[in-house]
Design a protein around this motif. Sequence first.
Motif, PDB file in Angstrom:
ATOM      1  N   THR A   1      -3.325  12.596  -1.925  1.00  0.00           N
ATOM      2  CA  THR A   1      -4.122  11.655  -1.348  1.00  0.00           C
ATOM      3  C   THR A   1      -4.753  10.804  -2.285  1.00  0.00           C
ATOM      4  N   TRP A   2      -4.512   9.899  -2.989  1.00  0.00           N
ATOM      5  CA  TRP A   2      -5.043   9.060  -4.204  1.00  0.00           C
ATOM      6  C   TRP A   2      -6.299   8.537  -3.639  1.00  0.00           C
ATOM      7  N   PRO A   3      -7.420   8.442  -4.501  1.00  0.00           N
ATOM      8  CA  PRO A   3      -8.643   7.665  -4.263  1.00  0.00           C
ATOM      9  C   PRO A   3      -8.348   6.143  -4.090  1.00  0.00           C
ATOM     10  N   LEU A   4      -9.090   5.695  -3.428  1.00  0.00           N
ATOM     11  CA  LEU A   4      -9.240   3.915  -3.348  1.00  0.00           C
ATOM     12  C   LEU A   4     -10.810   3.359  -3.205  1.00  0.00           C
TER      13      LEU A   4
ATOM     14  N   TYR B   1      -4.578   7.086   1.527  1.00  0.00           N
ATOM     15  CA  TYR B   1      -5.494   7.161   0.452  1.00  0.00           C
ATOM     16  C   TYR B   1      -6.878   7.653   1.119  1.00  0.00           C
ATOM     17  N   LYS B   2      -7.700   7.896   0.026  1.00  0.00           N
ATOM     18  CA  LYS B   2      -9.104   8.534   0.399  1.00  0.00           C
ATOM     19  C   LYS B   2     -10.175   7.180  -0.158  1.00  0.00           C
ATOM     20  N   PRO B   3     -10.561   6.650   0.956  1.00  0.00           N
ATOM     21  CA  PRO B   3     -11.326   5.416   0.580  1.00  0.00           C
ATOM     22  C   PRO B   3     -12.874   5.829   0.296  1.00  0.00           C
TER      23      PRO B   3
ATOM     24  N   ASN C   1       2.127   4.514  -2.790  1.00  0.00           N
ATOM     25  CA  ASN C   1       1.930   5.770  -2.985  1.00  0.00           C
ATOM     26  C   ASN C   1       2.925   6.593  -2.711  1.00  0.00           C
TER      27      ASN C   1
ATOM     28  N   PHE D   1      -7.111   2.952   5.946  1.00  0.00           N
ATOM     29  CA  PHE D   1      -6.624   3.326   4.626  1.00  0.00           C
ATOM     30  C   PHE D   1      -6.379   4.644   4.579  1.00  0.00           C
TER      31      PHE D   1
ATOM     32  N   TYR E   1      -2.820   4.866   5.349  1.00  0.00           N
ATOM     33  CA  TYR E   1      -1.813   4.592   4.469  1.00  0.00           C
ATOM     34  C   TYR E   1      -1.671   5.765   3.421  1.00  0.00           C
TER      35      TYR E   1
ATOM     36  N   TRP F   1       0.888  -1.261   0.208  1.00  0.00           N
ATOM     37  CA  TRP F   1       0.032   0.030  -0.130  1.00  0.00           C
ATOM     38  C   TRP F   1       0.793   1.237   0.247  1.00  0.00           C
TER      39      TRP F   1
END
Length: 790
Positions: free
Chosen positions: A278-281, A233-235, A188, A228, A231, A185
């Motif tokens: 912050t990448w989406p997930l 990410y933006k869940p 990123n 998440f 980690y 994870w």
Amino acid sequence: MTIEEQPLSSDELAKIHAYWRAANYLSVGQIYLMDNPLLREPLTLEHVKPRLLGHWGTTPGLNFIYAHMNRVIKSQDLNALYIAGPGHGGPGIVANTWLEGTYSEYYPNISEDAAGMRRLFKQFSFPGGIPSHVAPETPGSMHEGGELGYSVSHAYGAVFDNPDLIACCVVGDGEAETGPLATSWHSNKFLNPIRDGAVLPILHLNGYKIANPTLLARMPKEELESLFVGYGYKPYFVEGSDPDVMHQKMAATMDAVIAEIKSIQKQARDSGVPARPTWPLIILRSPKGWTGPKEVDGKKTEDFWRSHQVPFAAVREDPEHLKLLETWLKSYKAEELFDENGTFLAELKELAPNYQKRMSDNPHTNGGLLLRKLHMPWFGDYAVDVPQPGAVKAEATRVQGTFLRDVMNANAKEQNFRLFGPDETASNRWGAAIEGTGRTWLDATIPEDDHLATDGRVMEILSEHTCQGWLEGYLLTGRHGFFNCYEAFIHIIDSMFNQHAKWLKTTSEIEWRRPVASLNYLLSSHVWRQDHNGFSHQDPGFIDHVVNKKSSVIRVYLPPDANTLLSVTDHCLRSRNYINVVVCGKQNAEQWLDMDAAIKHCTAGLGVWDWASNDQETGEPDVVMACAGDVPTLETLAAVKILRELLPELKVRVVNVVNLMKLMPQEEHPHGLLDREFEDIFTPDKPVIFAYHGYPWLIHRLTYRRPNHSNIHARGYKEEGTTSTPFDMVVMNDLDRFHLVMDVVKRVPALRHRAVYVQQMMRDKLIDHQQYVRQHGDDMPEIRDWKWSD
Ligand SMILES: Cc1ncc(C[n+]2csc(CCOP(=O)(O)OP(=O)(O)O)c2C)c(N)n1
Ligand SMILES: [Mg+2]
């Protein structure tokens, strides 16, 4: 976060649902049927495969995601590929490639009609057919997913230096429990939104593994979300089981995350500031075995682990099961999806993108198509000047590092070469390469940080799994790289090596798969020079593991010095479809060959070192002193020097082996010597004292069929070690010069009369050594300052 919009019109909703039904129908068909593909006749036992193999549970979820990816690829003209972490969902991905028409283009026999559908069903998990997973045979696959845990690192590897690419990466919730997946994870933190593409991770929370619930599905939602967020990410959550509701939710969420990815990229690219976003997930919570039978024999099946493989398998024995199968298949209403020829309806097919926009035909998934040769500086320019064998010392891997730096610089425009390592790149002395472009780092820095750069090309994370996964993803999408690792710890990725070797073996037999760059390992800080770390860091067994794999894809090199290492490195970077394992020390050590000799030696792969031998006149040695690896080469030459002094009449031939595969019979490895050539070098009948870098038994394993095998006496690492002096290490394993001399006098019949005296001298030397090291904590000056050329 949850998106509640409903972007699909009722027509779009009906169509995307129909598309999904088609993929699900074809998936169940592949698992169960060998005939009557469109159920135009009542289902009978003859239509059902005798052995029911495959996995249903994950498949409807994979198909659901696939259909929704197609929608956004089309609406937003994306360049995307699909990685199915739960690769056991092979029937789903194969179904989608067939619906897109790609499958029939690659395999015309599996045509887009009823006859093709029948073959499509029959071939799945059937002798002479295709494997059950998303194997190399599957168009659009660069990730088999048979061994779970590598989807995320493969996805990131694929998008590094591919700014327009999006890797849709489905992660099984069971898969997410594995060590390699858990650490990956963090990839990123290495993704530069300006020069790299994007990964869209979709955690597939179908709740179950083979026979258990999954941890991520049962933990409280807040914890999962926090995990998440933690980690980086933006869940986005998409949860439910009613298809109409779920299609709307998924479509809305897909629109949102793609917009977010594009906005992140635009912002970074417009501003030129590559901060870590912050990448989406997506977290997709849907039932395992969705749309399958709710119960089988009174037991919960849909939305439970019982749907993992074939949900019911007694079709041939139990008429109820046959009926259940027919009802299940009919629930998808194939007659609404395929025309009278069995061809997928055009108005549904057009939901998928065309040509290379199809995920099943994305050229990045057949990386050899995109592979460009590296611009290679002339490695001779990096040569260590070696006026005489043994006259100078150098650190071989440091020299290699300067060459790799310049390979990187020479390909700066193409951006297709990276180095990977688990925090050991500097320790393994590739410092020059780090200074060249820096290490990739997107997170915060402090002024004292050393060569961290948002566009660095040296990838370092303390996870051998992630390094390996990134590199595999990078290579399989048509680029080049080198992995450096401490020799002992490369075992951590034994299993990943296995999978990659299997992938290469299989792809080399598939004519539409183009060759990719080889996976190159430098294993340094090796067993013999673990001065700081001792026993835990001493394990040369990766080579033993590697040689189990198909000989057509594996190569093992043991260059004895810097110039041979340069030559081998150049060769590895030009090679294709191999796994090259290069083992070489990093310490300041004797240099034996000038560049001209090194090139000749490496080209031959092994050879007699005439400058160290004295059998030229007779052409018939009394003994062959063979060596492979830098430290064994040093000990062999030191033993030869003692023999020359003590027994000048003894005819000694020194053979050095760089390419270990030369020892194998030619029928077993393409590099293997012919028996006649082997005899010419190792003699038909003379003793061969073989000093080898790793576990000695491997030499016997490789040569057991050779004419003179009974005279080969191998020395190597015998699992003795600790934190001690370099020479003490070889003594502990009987690989030192004194033991080698004793081996010679024991085995050469003509020396019988001298044996006792020589052996005693050697034993005395070993006692001197023991006493000296224990008293002084260092090797005896005559060892430490030993020189061949004195
Ligand atoms: C490393 C590894 N360990 C074990 C297995 C055996 N295995 C195959 S599928 C599976 C369960 C996977 O569960 P999940 O990732 O949730 O996939 P899905 O529910 O989508 O089928 C297991 C344990 C494997 N393939 N790889
Ligand atoms: Mg699961």
